[in-house]
Design an enzyme around this catalytic site. Structure first.
Site, PDB file in Angstrom:
ATOM      1  N   TYR A 114      -4.019  -3.345  10.519  1.00 11.13           N
ATOM      2  CA  TYR A 114      -2.865  -2.562  10.093  1.00 11.13           C
ATOM      3  C   TYR A 114      -2.383  -3.119   8.765  1.00 11.13           C
ATOM      4  O   TYR A 114      -2.222  -4.328   8.617  1.00 11.13           O
ATOM      5  CB  TYR A 114      -1.722  -2.624  11.108  1.00 11.13           C
ATOM      6  CG  TYR A 114      -0.509  -1.863  10.609  1.00 11.13           C
ATOM      7  CD1 TYR A 114      -0.413  -0.503  10.843  1.00 11.13           C
ATOM      8  CD2 TYR A 114       0.461  -2.476   9.840  1.00 11.13           C
ATOM      9  CE1 TYR A 114       0.643   0.225  10.323  1.00 11.13           C
ATOM     10  CE2 TYR A 114       1.512  -1.767   9.317  1.00 11.13           C
ATOM     11  CZ  TYR A 114       1.613  -0.416   9.567  1.00 11.13           C
ATOM     12  OH  TYR A 114       2.653   0.304   9.032  1.00 11.13           O
ATOM     13  N   TRP A 116      -1.801  -2.501   4.218  1.00 15.43           N
ATOM     14  CA  TRP A 116      -2.283  -1.955   2.952  1.00 15.43           C
ATOM     15  C   TRP A 116      -3.423  -2.844   2.434  1.00 15.43           C
ATOM     16  O   TRP A 116      -3.317  -3.477   1.393  1.00 15.43           O
ATOM     17  CB  TRP A 116      -1.146  -1.914   1.954  1.00 15.43           C
ATOM     18  CG  TRP A 116      -0.028  -1.006   2.319  1.00 15.43           C
ATOM     19  CD1 TRP A 116       0.769  -1.081   3.429  1.00 15.43           C
ATOM     20  CD2 TRP A 116       0.432   0.110   1.584  1.00 15.43           C
ATOM     21  NE1 TRP A 116       1.697  -0.078   3.413  1.00 15.43           N
ATOM     22  CE2 TRP A 116       1.521   0.669   2.287  1.00 15.43           C
ATOM     23  CE3 TRP A 116       0.040   0.697   0.387  1.00 15.43           C
ATOM     24  CZ2 TRP A 116       2.214   1.783   1.831  1.00 15.43           C
ATOM     25  CZ3 TRP A 116       0.732   1.796  -0.072  1.00 15.43           C
ATOM     26  CH2 TRP A 116       1.806   2.335   0.655  1.00 15.43           C
TER      27      TRP A 116
END
Length: 764
Positions: A114, A116
């Site tokens: 999870y 960026w």
């Protein structure tokens, strides 16, 4: 002799496109692409990032796991590591995956990627790990995001979608031309518009607001932070967490003064009558009037009444920031914001209606692409077990326990192996002491990481991954008109490998290499994904080789969009994805769930963490844990831009001078921020633009416990998630509630402990 000038290379990251010079295996300088009106300062974190001291340089295994084998352990985060070869790591990890699948089944693997992790379309860590685990036979997965956990559940129930609120939102150019009044709940912080998931080549929001004001447009901001709107605005510094009460008060004026658009409500909405009974207090005897709200939010009834009349008389767009749904009962703010906009009757009209997330990311307000983007196929996950993403600790600590979610009853699986590639839960997840205890329960924790983050330090097996600067890729975003090549700028540092290489080696060991790689190298995958994508387009694009040489490809976008304009023009042809096909101000579906903490219509629920509650007697300051201006979440916290924002090497905490004076504090002091869950150190910044009784401490400082062996140890670096409560938004969504928490602040006496957040652990 004149030294050669390092070559300049162009690439893309979440916070912008740039040209970089590379020298001695690292980024030496970064320049935003010409034409970007408002480049992100986070680009300043890139120089020096490849060879930063926090890089993971070797495959490493926690000593306790290596010597004692898999099993629960309270030594994660405190143990030393042993360097191993790539072959040893591959064998150890493949054997452990076999053991878990054979003994406990694929449901016992949590594919927890999870975050960026990369702007690239191919090397995106989530895509790689999910493809690999699907080839393995599946895994327990997560739904939604920490950013939008409540919105992702409530908005499909109310308006049939949540993606369209961002990707097909009313565009900035339409707002500039048509809007008279923007009423922004949670403000509209331009610092957050620096980023987009797949990268961004332009940042138009600041210039759009300039043009909007030049035309005469006005902005109203409800936020405890003045700088949540940049430039002139009417600032209402309400008590944090009371936005829904304010919206109800504005709606009460519209209803009681016959200013609501009842034709719109009758034609395009269902359930308004049920909601209005609550609004006017017909059943509970409590009208949600401005007088009622004034006692809750700290604003005057007169100014709320005046604002409601002003909204009804103008072309008005009501916006709700993402931050407002990251709190207990977070479903209510976007639902009530949409209801308020529906009562104004301007949804679907140019410049009017509703917006969610303006100022939360560089996506709302930008024109969407007329086409999709290349993506790596992840395959099919045959395992049905899942959790809401913010329920990680609950899952690990309570296997077999039942819980409610979005109208169904689920059971937490018994996780034996956590596989994490990309992202840092010590940034995202609330209540770090509880998370640390939860991570002690599985048999094995695997982490792919370029840097020794707190998550890597809590792993059993650490896989050294490359950064996007050390591999080839391409990327783009659904609301950005450029597909951009991302050439490799330097060779992989030390022993790091990209995740595709790691998974290909594991897949070979486990017997499914062909299924995972399909016989392709990275460059062959890039060409394949591009060619496959290009065959679906209704316009011509160059060959992959020509695209790669050019470095970028401009893509067509849809211009002039107004959110739900097609629905307004023809609600039958363009019916919404709700049971009624209309905007559901009252949802019979949600009402039938019977949840005490989420009714069938938007409502005021008293927060657990707010200045009007009993906890404020012990913890009298309301802390806003928002996103930082100097980095994306926790990414590259050791970079120059992030480090320059620190105070005495610690994350800055902003507070009103009156609150500092009452505690004997001055700017630059190191303070202890605490409540009954934990404590952290931070550096004081005085700011009269922060509402009294409110402090602001951004997320993303790498967690740095003063005693790594103690789960309750104080963080010396300033991570606010040692303070936040690990409880879901409601039984409906169970979203993240980490944006609001009550604390006290005192001066730290004595020499402050050193910050070691960016130092590697002991590796033998």
């Amino acid at each position: 002799m004149v030294s050669p000038v390092p070559p300049a290379l162009t690439s893309l990251t979440h916070w912008g496109a740039f040209t970089a010079t590379v020298d001695s295996g690292d980024v030496a300088s970064v320049t935003p692409l010409p034409g970007d009106a408002d480049p992100s300062p986070a680009l300043g974190n890139l120089p020096g990032s490849v060879r930063h001291r926090s890089r993971v340089t070797t495959p490493a295994v926690r000593r306790g796991w290596l010597e004692g084998g898999p099993g629960p352990s309270d030594r994660r985060g405190a143990d030393e590591f042993v360097a191993v070869s790539w072959d040893e790591l591959t064998d150890l990890l493949a054997d452990e995956l076999r053991r878990v699948v054979h003994t406990h089944g694929n449901e016992a693997i949590y594919g927890g990627s999870y975050g960026w992790a990369s702007a690239g379309r191919f090397h995106h860590a989530q895509s790689q790990v999910h493809r690999f685990l699907n080839c393995l036979g599946g895994y327990t997965f997560s739904r939604h995001s920490y950013s939008l956990g409540a919105t992702g559940v409530i908005m499909p129930r109310v308006v049939g979608t949540h993606d369209d609120l961002f990707k097909r939102s009313t565009q900035w150019d339409v707002i500039v031309e048509h809007t008279d009044l923007m009423v922004c709940f949670g403000g509209m912080a331009l610092k957050n518009t620096g980023v987009n998931h797949g990268g961004t080549t332009a940042h138009p929001a600041r210039d759009a607001l300039r043009r909007f004001r030049e035309r005469g447009g006005q902005i109203v901001s409800f936020s405890p932070l003045r700088d949540d709107v940049d430039g002139p605005c009417d600032w209402y510094a309400a008590v944090p967490g009371t936005d829904v009460a304010i919206m109800l008060a504005l709606a009460h004026v519209l209803a009681s003064e016959s200013l609501a658009d009842r034709d719109f409500l009758a034609t395009y909405c269902v359930g308004y009558e049920r909601f209005e009974r609550y609004l006017l207090g017909v059943d509970d005897g409590v009208p949600k009037s401005p007088q009622w709200a004034a006692c809750i939010c700290g604003l005057s009834a007169e100014e709320l009444t005046a604002l409601a009349r002003r909204m009804a008389a103008a072309r008005t767009i009501v916006t709700v920031s993402w931050s407002l749904q990251r709190t207990r009962h977070g479903e209510q703010a976007p639902w009530m914001g949409l209801t308020l906009a529906a009562m104004l009757g301007q949804i679907g009209l140019p410049g009017g209606g509703f917006g969610h997330g303006y100022g939360s990311m560089n996506e709302p307000g930008l024109p969407p692409l007329r086409c999709g983007l290349p993506r790596l196929p992840q395959g099919v996950n045959p395992v049905s077990s899942f959790i809401p993403v913010a329920a990680v600790s609950d899952m690990l600590l309570h296997p077999g326990e039942m819980f409610d979610y979005n109208g169904i009853r689920l059971v937490y699986p018994d996780i034996k192996l956590v596989y994490w590639a990309g992202g840092n839960p010590f940034h995202h997840h609330q209540n770090i002491p509880r998370l640390r205890r939860a991570l002690g329960r599985p048999d094995t924790v695997v982490v792919h990481e370029p840097y020794w983050t707190a998550m890597a330090k809590h792993a059993d097996i650490v896989v050294p991954s490359t950064t996007f600067l050390e591999r080839e890729d391409f990327s783009g975003s659904k609301n950005d008109p450029v597909l951009m090549a991302m050439p490799k700028m330097t060779e992989p540092y030390a022993q790091s490998r990209d995740d595709y290489q790691t998974f290909a080696a594991l897949a070979r060991n486990l017997g499914f290499e062909e299924a995972f790689t399909e016989g392709r190298t990275t460059r062959e995958w890039l060409a394949h994904l591009y060619r496959t994508w290009s065959t679906s387009l209704d316009f011509d694009v160059p060959t992959f080789d020509d695209f790669w040489r050019a470095g970028r490809l401009r893509l067509p976008t849809e211009e002039g969009l107004t959110l739900l304009a097609d629905f307004r023009s023809d609600p039958t042809t363009h019916r919404l994805g709700t049971p009624s096909g209309l905007i559901e101000i009252f949802s019979a579906t949600i009402d039938a769930f019977g949840y005490d903490d989420c009714r069938g219509h938007p409502a005021w629920f008293e927060p657990t963490e707010w200045l009007g509650g009993p906890r404020a007697a012990d913890y009298p300051l309301h802390l806003i844990a928002n996103q930082p201006a100097s980095r994306l979440h926790s990414q590259l916290d050791g970079g120059a831009a992030s480090q320059q924002s620190k105070v005495e090497g610690r994350e800055p905490i902003r507070m009103n001078p009156s609150d500092a004076q009452a505690r004997g504090l001055v700017g630059g002091d190191v303070v202890r921020v605490f409540n009954d869950r934990g404590a952290c150190l931070a550096g004081v910044l005085l700011d009269a633009g922060v509402r009294p009784q409110v402090v602001q401490l951004s997320t993303g400082a790498w967690f740095d416990p003063v005693d790594p062996t103690d789960p309750d140890a104080m963080c010396v670096h300033g991570n606010p998630n040692v303070l936040t409560d690990d409880v879901g938004t409601s039984s409906l969504a169970r979203g993240c509630t980490g944006a609001h928490v009550l604390v006290e602040v005192v001066k730290f006496t004595g020499p402050p402990p050193p910050v070691r957040a960016h130092e590697p652990p002991v590796i033998r």
